[in-house]
Design a protein around this motif. Structure first.
Motif, PDB file in Angstrom:
ATOM      1  N   VAL A 218       0.793  -1.220  -0.068  1.00  0.00           N
ATOM      2  CA  VAL A 218      -0.020  -0.138  -0.024  1.00  0.00           C
ATOM      3  C   VAL A 218       0.720   1.316   0.152  1.00  0.00           C
ATOM      4  CG1 VAL A 218      -1.769   1.217   1.390  1.00  0.00           C
ATOM      5  CG2 VAL A 218      -1.793  -1.195   1.046  1.00  0.00           C
ATOM      6  N   ILE A 219       1.754   1.245   0.866  1.00  0.00           N
ATOM      7  CA  ILE A 219       2.680   2.423   0.985  1.00  0.00           C
ATOM      8  C   ILE A 219       3.682   2.536  -0.442  1.00  0.00           C
ATOM      9  CG2 ILE A 219       4.660   3.504   2.305  1.00  0.00           C
ATOM     10  CD1 ILE A 219       3.655   1.947   4.815  1.00  0.00           C
ATOM     11  N   LYS A 220       4.067   1.699  -0.994  1.00  0.00           N
ATOM     12  CA  LYS A 220       4.769   1.918  -2.233  1.00  0.00           C
ATOM     13  C   LYS A 220       3.998   2.408  -3.227  1.00  0.00           C
ATOM     14  CE  LYS A 220       8.219  -1.932  -2.096  1.00  0.00           C
ATOM     15  NZ  LYS A 220       8.645  -3.061  -2.947  1.00  0.00           N
ATOM     16  N   GLN A 221       2.801   2.207  -3.240  1.00  0.00           N
ATOM     17  CA  GLN A 221       1.758   2.952  -4.321  1.00  0.00           C
ATOM     18  C   GLN A 221       1.733   4.191  -4.045  1.00  0.00           C
ATOM     19  OE1 GLN A 221      -1.854   0.659  -4.396  1.00  0.00           O
ATOM     20  NE2 GLN A 221      -0.914  -1.262  -5.156  1.00  0.00           N
ATOM     21  N   VAL A 222       1.679   4.597  -2.796  1.00  0.00           N
ATOM     22  CA  VAL A 222       1.497   6.202  -2.247  1.00  0.00           C
ATOM     23  C   VAL A 222       2.727   6.965  -2.584  1.00  0.00           C
ATOM     24  CG1 VAL A 222       1.166   7.691  -0.366  1.00  0.00           C
ATOM     25  CG2 VAL A 222      -0.221   5.451  -0.603  1.00  0.00           C
ATOM     26  N   VAL A 223       4.046   6.364  -2.021  1.00  0.00           N
ATOM     27  CA  VAL A 223       5.268   7.292  -2.242  1.00  0.00           C
ATOM     28  C   VAL A 223       6.109   7.346  -3.453  1.00  0.00           C
ATOM     29  CG1 VAL A 223       5.598   6.879   0.362  1.00  0.00           C
ATOM     30  CG2 VAL A 223       6.569   5.480  -1.201  1.00  0.00           C
ATOM     31  N   GLY A 224       5.817   6.213  -4.069  1.00  0.00           N
ATOM     32  CA  GLY A 224       6.534   6.242  -5.725  1.00  0.00           C
ATOM     33  C   GLY A 224       8.077   5.760  -5.582  1.00  0.00           C
ATOM     34  N   LYS A 225       8.603   6.117  -6.493  1.00  0.00           N
ATOM     35  CA  LYS A 225       9.947   5.375  -6.444  1.00  0.00           C
ATOM     36  C   LYS A 225      11.107   6.338  -5.988  1.00  0.00           C
ATOM     37  CE  LYS A 225      10.976   7.831 -11.166  1.00  0.00           C
ATOM     38  NZ  LYS A 225      11.278   7.544 -12.368  1.00  0.00           N
ATOM     39  N   ASN A 226      10.617   7.486  -5.410  1.00  0.00           N
ATOM     40  CA  ASN A 226      11.760   8.261  -4.945  1.00  0.00           C
ATOM     41  C   ASN A 226      12.022   8.116  -3.471  1.00  0.00           C
ATOM     42  OD1 ASN A 226      12.343   9.710  -7.327  1.00  0.00           O
ATOM     43  ND2 ASN A 226      10.856  11.278  -7.265  1.00  0.00           N
ATOM     44  N   TYR A 227      11.225   7.151  -2.710  1.00  0.00           N
ATOM     45  CA  TYR A 227      11.170   6.810  -1.404  1.00  0.00           C
ATOM     46  C   TYR A 227      11.525   5.456  -1.216  1.00  0.00           C
ATOM     47  CZ  TYR A 227       9.316  11.636  -0.547  1.00  0.00           C
ATOM     48  OH  TYR A 227       9.083  12.968  -0.799  1.00  0.00           O
ATOM     49  N   ILE A 228      12.423   5.166  -0.053  1.00  0.00           N
ATOM     50  CA  ILE A 228      12.677   3.853   0.191  1.00  0.00           C
ATOM     51  C   ILE A 228      11.659   3.198   1.079  1.00  0.00           C
ATOM     52  CG2 ILE A 228      14.593   2.295   1.317  1.00  0.00           C
ATOM     53  CD1 ILE A 228      16.679   4.295   0.486  1.00  0.00           C
ATOM     54  N   VAL A 229      10.988   2.126   0.892  1.00  0.00           N
ATOM     55  CA  VAL A 229      10.006   1.569   1.668  1.00  0.00           C
ATOM     56  C   VAL A 229      10.726   0.295   2.160  1.00  0.00           C
ATOM     57  CG1 VAL A 229       7.795   0.686   2.146  1.00  0.00           C
ATOM     58  CG2 VAL A 229       8.218   2.561   0.599  1.00  0.00           C
ATOM     59  N   ALA A 230      11.277   0.209   3.497  1.00  0.00           N
ATOM     60  CA  ALA A 230      11.824  -0.748   4.053  1.00  0.00           C
ATOM     61  C   ALA A 230      11.385  -1.804   4.990  1.00  0.00           C
ATOM     62  CB  ALA A 230      13.278  -0.434   4.485  1.00  0.00           C
ATOM     63  N   LEU A 231      11.232  -3.034   4.900  1.00  0.00           N
ATOM     64  CA  LEU A 231      10.743  -3.832   5.976  1.00  0.00           C
ATOM     65  C   LEU A 231      11.867  -3.869   6.902  1.00  0.00           C
ATOM     66  CD1 LEU A 231       9.356  -6.793   3.972  1.00  0.00           C
ATOM     67  CD2 LEU A 231       8.152  -4.796   4.984  1.00  0.00           C
TER      68      LEU A 231
END
Length: 611
Positions: free
Chosen positions: A90-103
């Motif tokens: 869900v968060i990946k779709q919101v922030v796009g490619k310019n942000y790191i979404v890390a587990l």
């Protein structure tokens, strides 16, 4: 008076025990599955993006324990990994490619403990799970750059000497060949070039040929600097993943080991680690039009916001001339980056900017990332990615020192300074080995380690109580206090990581602490058998055992120091925990047990001891 402690000693011991329990408690709370959202290359997660993330999670009915915003980053906690994985998509779709979404896994320490800087022990890969990378530093690109610099130096030298009828060309193995028309000119050039540059190794060959190689010392220095700079860059990159408890160290000549405890998103970790950052300063062409990108002189590059800017292909200066960079605040209270160049870079920049005042210069970030393809030898092929990270007007001639302004925030300025300072001479890296330790195996290791400690403690307690009765029970209390103090100190000290060998070190120190109490109790029994009164027996027992306990601990500490100095990795972890245990065991076995015994028997007329 025999067997009496002043009040201040009891207060000191109680304070030590209280602080020990306070800073050991966070280890009981475990960890929460979490997602950390951070901006790439200095971007900050603002309130608007945070609200979008919260709304998206609510819309998809993904319940989080908490979502906090701090220092331009978002940390969301969840009750289980299923919700964590769903939230990531869900968060990946919101922030796009310019942000790191890390587990990630983050401590579940209560806020009141966190306010006191109380955190759990840092666990190694074998106890927490995670990923181990062996990274190879490819220095061939740096050798190519060095060959190009030598090629330009030689051209400049012969032009200054007005030497004619020579032919200079590059050959394989980073060599430069210089062909002369006659032997006399070849000999003169050989003598002159021998002292021209210490970075060149020049050999004379047949047919009026000089072969110029990069000197062995220079090659060794380039490789050592490349590995060291990559280590520095990788340490800063892994912080983008929200990982502070990482291991990044050199292995051999061209390899780096990176261990990421607790990391779950290995694909994202590989993408960030394998990207190679380099910088170039390019002139911006105006008017800018994407239709002009077919020209041989300039090309279109994108800014972080997605705007196309036309840059001249020829670089003004590359990042390998940067000696240092730092962050400061300008006269408008805005962040700026101060850059220091070497002498050659300063001369080049001064000459160029003097003739181009009022024009625009861009800082271009160049990265080589793993393409997912392999060559004929099985090595990963790298893809080139380029992005403009800064555009600024040339307001006055630059020299060895100039500044880059127009930066949006202080975090972006710090990131740019880091890239300029440590990313200049970076060479491509390849992940040659990857080992993943799953959480299940880590849980099993922790269970086995805790079982070993528990069984060892129970066996020691039973033996001490049966053998020494009340004195054995007192020794047991000291043993438990010793364990708490070890855990609390390891939780407080920065950079200390607990591994399976570390657990072995803790068990060993508990054994040492038991040995100290056995020595004390046996000396007391010996004094009683020699006919001394109970109070004198206690006093003489502690005094007589002190020198033996001190000598034993000193010899053990000497071995531990040698292990830490000579060993590496898990051996050093074992040495650290053992050293901490030796210090705490001296406190608990000598002062701790004596304080309890003094409370029980001190200032009393006694005829018999329970020992």
């Amino acid at each position: 008076m025999l067997n009496h402690y002043p009040l201040w000693k009891y207060i000191m011991l109680l304070c030590i025990l209280f602080l020990g329990f306070l800073y050991a408690i966070p280890n009981l709370y475990g960890e929460d599955p979490a997602i950390q959202v951070t901006g790439m290359r200095g971007r900050i997660v603002n309130d608007a993006l945070l609200e979008q993330i919260q709304n998206a999670l609510r819309k998809d009915k993904v319940q989080s324990k908490s979502i906090i915003w701090q220092s331009g980053e978002v940390l969301a906690r969840f009750t289980n990994t299923e919700l964590q994985l769903k939230a990531r998509e869900v968060i990946k779709q919101v922030v796009g490619k310019n942000y790191i979404v890390a587990l990630n896994l983050v401590p579940a320490t209560p806020r009141w403990l966190a306010c006191l800087s109380a955190q759990p022990m840092k666990l190694g890969l074998d106890l927490r799970g995670g990923v181990h990378f062996l990274i190879e530093v490819d220095t061939d690109m740096l050798m190519d750059k060095m060959q190009e610099q030598n090629f330009e130096k030689l051209h400049t030298y012969f032009n200054q000497q007005n030497t004619r009828d020579i032919h200079i060309n590059k050959s394989s193995q980073h060599r430069i060949n210089i062909h002369f028309r006659d032997e006399n000119r070849c000999n003169i050039a050989y003598q002159a070039l021998a002292a021209y540059s210490p970075d060149m190794f020049i050999r004379k060959s047949a047919n009026n040929l000089l072969m110029v190689d990069i000197s062995t010392d220079k090659i060794r220095k380039i490789r050592a600097d490349a590995v060291q700079q990559n280590i520095h860059i990788l340490r800063n990159r892994v912080t983008q993943l929200g990982l502070a408890d990482t291991l990044v160290k050199r292995q051999g000549d061209n390899f780096i080991i990176v261990e990421l405890p607790g990391i779950q998103d290995t694909a994202r970790a590989k993408e960030i680690l394998s990207a190679t950052a380099m910088l170039e300063f390019r002139l911006v062409r105006f008017p800018s039009s994407t239709y002009d990108s077919i020209s041989d002189d300039y090309e279109a590059k994108e800014t972080p916001e997605g705007h196309a800017v036309m840059l001249y292909k020829k670089a003004i200066l590359s990042g390998n001339h940067i000696n240092n960079s730092s962050v400061s605040i300008d006269e408008y209270n805005q962040p700026q980056v101060n850059i220091a160049l070497d002498s050659m870079g300063g001369d080049t920049m001064a000459a160029f900017t003097k003739d181009n005042i009022g024009r625009v210069m861009a800082t271009l970030l160049i990265e080589y990332r793993d393409s997912g393809k392999k060559d004929a030898h099985g090595k990963s092929l790298l893809e080139k990615h380029e992005e403009i990270i800064n555009v600024a007007y040339i307001q006055s001639p630059f020299s060895n020192h100039f500044r880059v302004s127009g930066i949006h925030n202080s975090k972006e300025a710090r990131q740019l300074a880091l890239l300029l300072r440590s990313g200049a001479l970076t060479s491509p890296i390849r992940i040659t080995e990857e080992r993943i330790i799953g959480p299940t195996m880590a849980v099993q290791n922790i269970k086995k380690g805790l079982d070993a400690c528990a069984y060892g403690l129970i066996a020691c307690i039973v033996f001490m109580v049966v053998r020494y009765k009340l004195f054995g029970l007192v020794a047991t209390c000291a043993l438990l206090a010793n364990l708490v103090l070890i855990v609390s100190i390891m939780s407080i000290l920065p950079g200390v990581t607990l591994t399976m060998p570390g657990i072995a070190g803790i068990v060993l120190t508990l054994v040492v602490a038991v040995d100290a109490n056995i020595l004390i109790n046996e000396r007391i029994k010996e004094e009683l058998h020699n006919g001394r009164f109970a109070q004198h027996a206690i006093s003489m027992g502690y005094q007589g055992a002190f020198s033996s306990i001190l000598d034993a601990n000193i010899t053990t500490l000497i071995k531990v120091i040698i292990l830490y100095t000579v060993g590496s990795g898990s051996i050093q972890g074992f040495a650290i925990t053992t050293a901490i245990g030796i210090a705490t065991s001296m406190l608990t076995s000598m002062m701790g047990t004596r304080a309890i015994i003094n409370l029980i028997y001190g200032r009393k007329r006694i005829d018999r001891l329970s020992i």
